[in-house]
Design a protein around this motif. Structure first.
Motif, PDB file in Angstrom:
ATOM      1  N   THR A  30      32.549  54.684  38.043  1.00  0.00           N
ATOM      2  CA  THR A  30      31.337  53.843  38.061  1.00  0.00           C
ATOM      3  C   THR A  30      31.717  52.363  38.071  1.00  0.00           C
ATOM      4  OG1 THR A  30      30.140  55.528  36.834  1.00  0.00           O
ATOM      5  CG2 THR A  30      29.209  53.310  36.777  1.00  0.00           C
ATOM      6  N   ILE A  31      32.698  52.017  37.223  1.00  0.00           N
ATOM      7  CA  ILE A  31      33.120  50.609  37.092  1.00  0.00           C
ATOM      8  C   ILE A  31      33.766  50.133  38.395  1.00  0.00           C
ATOM      9  CG2 ILE A  31      34.809  49.144  35.894  1.00  0.00           C
ATOM     10  CD1 ILE A  31      34.178  50.865  33.335  1.00  0.00           C
ATOM     11  N   LEU A  32      34.595  50.980  39.000  1.00  0.00           N
ATOM     12  CA  LEU A  32      35.286  50.572  40.234  1.00  0.00           C
ATOM     13  C   LEU A  32      34.305  50.486  41.404  1.00  0.00           C
ATOM     14  CD1 LEU A  32      38.609  52.586  39.803  1.00  0.00           C
ATOM     15  CD2 LEU A  32      38.236  50.141  39.444  1.00  0.00           C
ATOM     16  N   ALA A  51      43.829  50.953  39.470  1.00  0.00           N
ATOM     17  CA  ALA A  51      43.544  51.254  38.056  1.00  0.00           C
ATOM     18  C   ALA A  51      44.696  52.071  37.482  1.00  0.00           C
ATOM     19  CB  ALA A  51      42.238  52.024  37.938  1.00  0.00           C
ATOM     20  N   VAL A  52      45.231  51.598  36.362  1.00  0.00           N
ATOM     21  CA  VAL A  52      46.371  52.278  35.736  1.00  0.00           C
ATOM     22  C   VAL A  52      45.941  52.773  34.352  1.00  0.00           C
ATOM     23  CG1 VAL A  52      48.792  52.074  35.048  1.00  0.00           C
ATOM     24  CG2 VAL A  52      47.918  50.691  36.949  1.00  0.00           C
ATOM     25  N   GLN A  53      46.090  54.079  34.122  1.00  0.00           N
ATOM     26  CA  GLN A  53      45.706  54.671  32.828  1.00  0.00           C
ATOM     27  C   GLN A  53      46.890  55.382  32.170  1.00  0.00           C
ATOM     28  OE1 GLN A  53      42.037  56.973  33.870  1.00  0.00           O
ATOM     29  NE2 GLN A  53      41.054  55.475  32.538  1.00  0.00           N
ATOM     30  N   GLU A  54      48.067  55.214  32.735  1.00  0.00           N
ATOM     31  CA  GLU A  54      49.252  55.910  32.209  1.00  0.00           C
ATOM     32  C   GLU A  54      49.970  54.944  31.246  1.00  0.00           C
ATOM     33  OE1 GLU A  54      52.125  58.126  31.193  1.00  0.00           O
ATOM     34  OE2 GLU A  54      52.785  56.357  32.286  1.00  0.00           O
ATOM     35  N   VAL A  96      42.844  47.442  35.238  1.00  0.00           N
ATOM     36  CA  VAL A  96      42.507  47.418  36.671  1.00  0.00           C
ATOM     37  C   VAL A  96      43.115  46.145  37.258  1.00  0.00           C
ATOM     38  CG1 VAL A  96      40.686  47.446  38.416  1.00  0.00           C
ATOM     39  CG2 VAL A  96      40.329  48.633  36.230  1.00  0.00           C
ATOM     40  N   ILE A  97      44.016  46.334  38.215  1.00  0.00           N
ATOM     41  CA  ILE A  97      44.694  45.206  38.869  1.00  0.00           C
ATOM     42  C   ILE A  97      43.896  44.866  40.118  1.00  0.00           C
ATOM     43  CG2 ILE A  97      46.861  44.470  39.964  1.00  0.00           C
ATOM     44  CD1 ILE A  97      48.243  46.748  38.297  1.00  0.00           C
TER      45      ILE A  97
END
Ligand SMILES: Cc1cc2nc3c(=O)[nH]c(=O)nc-3n(C[C@H](O)[C@H](O)[C@H](O)COP(=O)(O)O)c2cc1C
Length: 188
Positions: A30-32, A51-54, A96-97
């Motif tokens: 939703t955000i992206l 987007a990086v979640q790791e 999020v880059i």
């Protein structure tokens, strides 16, 4: 009178401490999507959102940024590079880059519009956020660039900003926002 959109704009604040709770896949989507709905110069949408979640990759990214900072001529920047505790993204679970081709002079403006959409969309979902700027100075450092490429940031892009996303720990207090006077002129 404030409607929900105006209330959301006024309630958004930069969050600099995060719990370990991850942003769900549905909320991140939703955000992206909100980011991609932002205006862009000539509607070109040349940006990219990585987007990086790791957690280990985020920690590695922070280390590479610190390595770049450690060789800076600026003592304040160098101090951050040499600090054991410095974490430019405040240990947020998601980063999020936001990057863009630097060929248009308004590339940074496109990214700023997208970032504000990210912050506001996050706020509307109860998710905290903060603009993280350190990749703006370091994205072309070879060590940082190598990792950015591995993460999916296009090789011909510069990073114009990042959004840290996550949840506020209990008891976080935000200082009252004081608006600077004299920043508005209305001519009627
Ligand atoms: C272009 C830009 C760069 C920023 N870079 C950082 C940053 O690297 N780290 C950080 O903690 N906050 C950063 N911020 C957040 C500002 O410090 C923050 O928005 C400001 O102090 C106002 O507070 P508020 O966001 O809670 O209203 C940045 C904001 C902008 C617009």
């Amino acid at each position: 009178m404030d409607n929900d959109v105006l209330k959301n704009i006024k309630a958004r604040r930069s969050l600099r401490a995060y719990t370990g709770q991850q942003v769900s896949a549905a909320d991140l989507d939703t955000i992206l999507e909100a980011a991609a709905y932002a205006p862009s110069g000539m509607g070109l949408q040349t940006w990219h959102f990585t987007a990086v979640q790791e957690p280990q990759l985020l920690a590695q990214l922070n280390e590479r940024i610190k390595q770049a900072f450690a060789t800076s001529d600026d003592p304040h920047v160098r101090e951050r590079g040499l600090s054991d505790s410095y974490c430019c993204y405040y240990h947020a679970p998601t980063l999020v880059i936001v990057s863009n081709v630097p060929t248009q002079w308004w590339a940074a403006m496109d990214c700023a519009c997208a970032l504000q959409n990210i912050f506001l969309a996050a706020r509307s979902l109860g998710i905290g956020s903060c603009w993280i700027n350190q990749l703006g100075q370091t994205c072309d450092d070879p060590g940082v660039r190598q990792l950015l490429t591995r993460l999916g940031v296009p090789a011909d892009h510069k990073v114009y900003g990042c959004a840290a996303l996550g949840y506020a720990p209990d008891g976080v207090v935000f200082k009252d926002k004081k608006l600077k006077e004299g920043t508005i002129t209305i001519v009627r």
